[in-house]
Design an enzyme around this catalytic site. Structure first.
Site, PDB file in Angstrom:
ATOM      1  N   LYS A  38      21.639  30.646  20.990  1.00  0.00           N
ATOM      2  CA  LYS A  38      21.152  30.798  19.610  1.00  0.00           C
ATOM      3  C   LYS A  38      20.910  32.284  19.329  1.00  0.00           C
ATOM      4  O   LYS A  38      20.415  32.998  20.205  1.00  0.00           O
ATOM      5  CB  LYS A  38      19.852  30.001  19.452  1.00  0.00           C
ATOM      6  CG  LYS A  38      19.293  29.952  18.032  1.00  0.00           C
ATOM      7  CD  LYS A  38      18.017  29.095  17.992  1.00  0.00           C
ATOM      8  CE  LYS A  38      17.463  28.930  16.585  1.00  0.00           C
ATOM      9  NZ  LYS A  38      16.248  28.084  16.553  1.00  0.00           N
TER      10      LYS A  38
ATOM     11  N   SER B 206      16.481  24.280  13.088  1.00  0.00           N
ATOM     12  CA  SER B 206      17.147  25.535  12.823  1.00  0.00           C
ATOM     13  C   SER B 206      18.289  25.861  13.806  1.00  0.00           C
ATOM     14  O   SER B 206      19.184  26.618  13.471  1.00  0.00           O
ATOM     15  CB  SER B 206      16.134  26.680  12.861  1.00  0.00           C
ATOM     16  OG  SER B 206      15.579  26.828  14.145  1.00  0.00           O
TER      17      SER B 206
ATOM     18  N   SER C 161      13.282  22.187  15.957  1.00  0.00           N
ATOM     19  CA  SER C 161      14.541  22.923  15.796  1.00  0.00           C
ATOM     20  C   SER C 161      15.569  22.737  16.907  1.00  0.00           C
ATOM     21  O   SER C 161      16.701  23.188  16.771  1.00  0.00           O
ATOM     22  CB  SER C 161      14.263  24.415  15.624  1.00  0.00           C
ATOM     23  OG  SER C 161      13.814  24.684  14.325  1.00  0.00           O
TER      24      SER C 161
END
Lengths: 70, 485
Positions: free
Chosen positions: B77, B152, B176
């Protein structure tokens, strides 16, 4: 639009007022540790060049900013 | 053999046996990214030296080095620092930021011979549930490109679901990792707070953030957990305790395990597909020998409100560092310093980030602090106690991961509260600091993946994974592959 959205969110969180929390300790962290100390020893760290590598503006090894006083 | 369909465990085994080189594996995933990322848009940047790194791993393997993930490629990420790579947090304010150091999780993965494929898309600063808040683009769901992948960590989840990567790291502040895992039909785990070092993770809400793994099955998830977890003196919230082997005992089954079903998570909408599939899953656990009973987490209804006070308060403080001085974007037209701050933040942050900074600043301000922030921290104590009470008599808690399957792109962008509600089943886990994992548990009538959430006692990720593995063996959901369309 932002004003309305923030108003809506604040109204939404008002809900907590329903609960009686007298005498309840706050949970700032779920970890049972506080004030983690370490020895003040010299360790390898960034060079001046590395520390400044992402600076938007730099001059002679310093971070440069727009003027503060008119 | 289609390399990209192999699990991380299968890849590592083939690489170890010299049936496959790390370079071959890496090149297969890079090719897959090239072929599919025009549609999925998981990545913000692809590592241009991945093949060179893989060659290096192959040389090391030839010289006798080995490890459970040696030579296996992983996606990251874009809020974790990987030295020399862009780390943007999907924000304009960090668009040109090149990480000058490695996050501890990256350091650990490097030491264990992992190859980095690239950095994945996310909601800006991890604030969101759909990747629609990314300043660069929206990632699409590999099962249906008109839908969101969750967020997210939507880019990481979509990358793994579309076989662009066998494994990925995400971060989870209110769901997330687990919510996108459920939306994309894969496994995603949020570890106990303190289990994985957050050093080098761009901070959002420091008392809630944790890094965790995405994988296409439970065993791979356990392998990546082993690789990243452990004490780190550089993160003062990381806990110094024996590191667990998450693969040991993985196959021991759930016989005798006590699993609680919290009524509050099932009552609201008992006809929802997500809820029904989890009730079916509960029967599977019973059949496998677990004892499943109803329990209560009475403060469930207050979790979202507590979360949006604490998370925004912490974010408003953490994001004050983006001042256009030391790193990141600076607006060049500013007349003076104050004007520079205003314009830099005004142009650099997206609207959700601004909304949260404003809300966080407000709830921390003198006069409102007690009513909002302190009150929320007290209710957080009540929420944490709910979990402690249940865990006196139960080993695990079983809930749906999300109220609905992945929604349409654009469906919730104009209504923040509707967007926040997609995390309603995952947020309590972060507030209590306990671990949670989302595992595929079926499909909606429309063919979209559904996820169940198992919640464990602090530091008992292994028990959680053991139950997840047993469920996986008894079902076939995780074997279905996203069509990427």
């Amino acid at each position: 639009m932002l004003t309305k959205q923030l108003g809506d969110i604040l109204q939404f969180v008002e809900k907590l007022g329903e609960l009686n929390t007298d005498g309840v300790e706050p949970t700032y962290s779920v970890v049972p540790v506080s004030n983690v100390m370490r020895e003040d020893e010299e360790k390898p760290s960034f060079t001046q060049e590395q520390a400044l590598s992402n600076a938007p503006e730099k001059d002679m090894g310093f971070f440069k900013i727009p003027k503060i006083m008119e | 053999m289609d390399i990209v369909n192999l699990s991380a465990f299968e890849l590592a085994t083939a690489i170890k046996a010299k049936k496959l080189s790390s370079k071959e594996a890496t090149s297969a995933f890079l090719k897959r990214i090239e072929e599919t990322d025009g549609t999925v848009k998981s990545f913000l940047s692809v590592n241009t030296s991945a093949l060179k790194e893989a060659e290096q791993r192959d040389a090391e393997l030839a010289s006798g080095k080995s490890g459970p993930l040696y030579g296996v490629p992983v996606a990251i990420k874009d809020n974790m620092c990987l030295k020399g790579s862009k780390t943007t947090c999907a924000s304009k304010i960090l668009e040109d930021f090149t990480a000058p150091y490695d996050a501890t999780v990256i350091e650990r993965l490097k030491a264990q011979g992992v190859v980095f494929l690239g950095k994945c898309n996310m909601d800006e600063f991890a604030m969101g549930s759909s990747t629609e808040n990314s300043a660069f683009h929206t990632t699409t769901n590999p099962w249906d490109s008109s839908r969101i992948p969750g967020g997210s960590s939507g880019g990481s989840a979509a990358a793994v679901a579309s076989r662009q990567a066998p494994l990925a790291l995400g971060s989870d502040t209110g769901g997330s990792i687990r919510q996108p895992a459920a939306c994309c039909g894969i496994v995603g785990l949020k570890p106990t707070y303190g289990r994985v070092s957050r050093f080098g993770l761009v901070a959002f809400a420091s008392s809630l953030d944790q890094i965790g793994p995405f994988a296409r099955n439970t065993e791979d998830c356990a392998l990546l957990m082993n690789a990243v977890s452990g004490y780190d003196p550089k993160d003062s919230t990381s806990i110094n305790r024996d590191s667990a082997d998450h693969t040991a005992g993985l196959k021991d089954g759930v016989k005798g395990m006590r699993i609680g079903l919290p009524s509050e998570y099932f009552e609201k909408d008992p006809s929802a597909e997500g809820v029904k599939s989890v009730l079916e899953a509960a029967k599977v656990f019973e059949k496998l020998g677990a004892k499943v009973e109803k329990v209560s987490l009475p403060h469930t209804d207050y979790c979202l409100a507590v979360y949006y006070i604490i998370a925004t308060a912490e974010a408003s403080s953490n994001l004050a560092r983006y001042d256009g001085v030391h790193y990141g974007f600076r607006d060049k037209d500013a007349k003076n310093l104050r004007d520079m701050y205003n314009k830099t933040r005004g142009k650099g942050f997206g609207s959700e980030v601004k909304r949260r900074i404003m809300l966080g600043t407000y709830v921390l301000s003198a006069g409102y602090y007690d009513a909002y922030y302190l009150k929320a921290q007290k209710v957080r104590t009540l929420i944490k106690r709910d979990f402690e009470n249940v865990f006196k008599n139960f080993d695990l808690i079983l809930t749906p991961t999300t109220p609905t399957p992945a929604f349409k792109i654009g469906e919730k962008v104009s209504d923040p509260i509707q967007m926040y509600l997609s995390d309603i089943f995952t947020i309590s886990v972060n507030l209590a600091g306990v671990p949670g994992v989302s595992v595929p548990c079926g499909f909606s009538a429309g063919g979209l993946p559904l996820g169940l959430q198992l919640i464990g006692k602090p530091f008992e990720e292994a028990a959680m994974l053991r139950a997840a593995y047993a469920y996986e063996q008894a079902t076939d959901w995780h074997k279905r592959m996203a069509p990427v369309k």
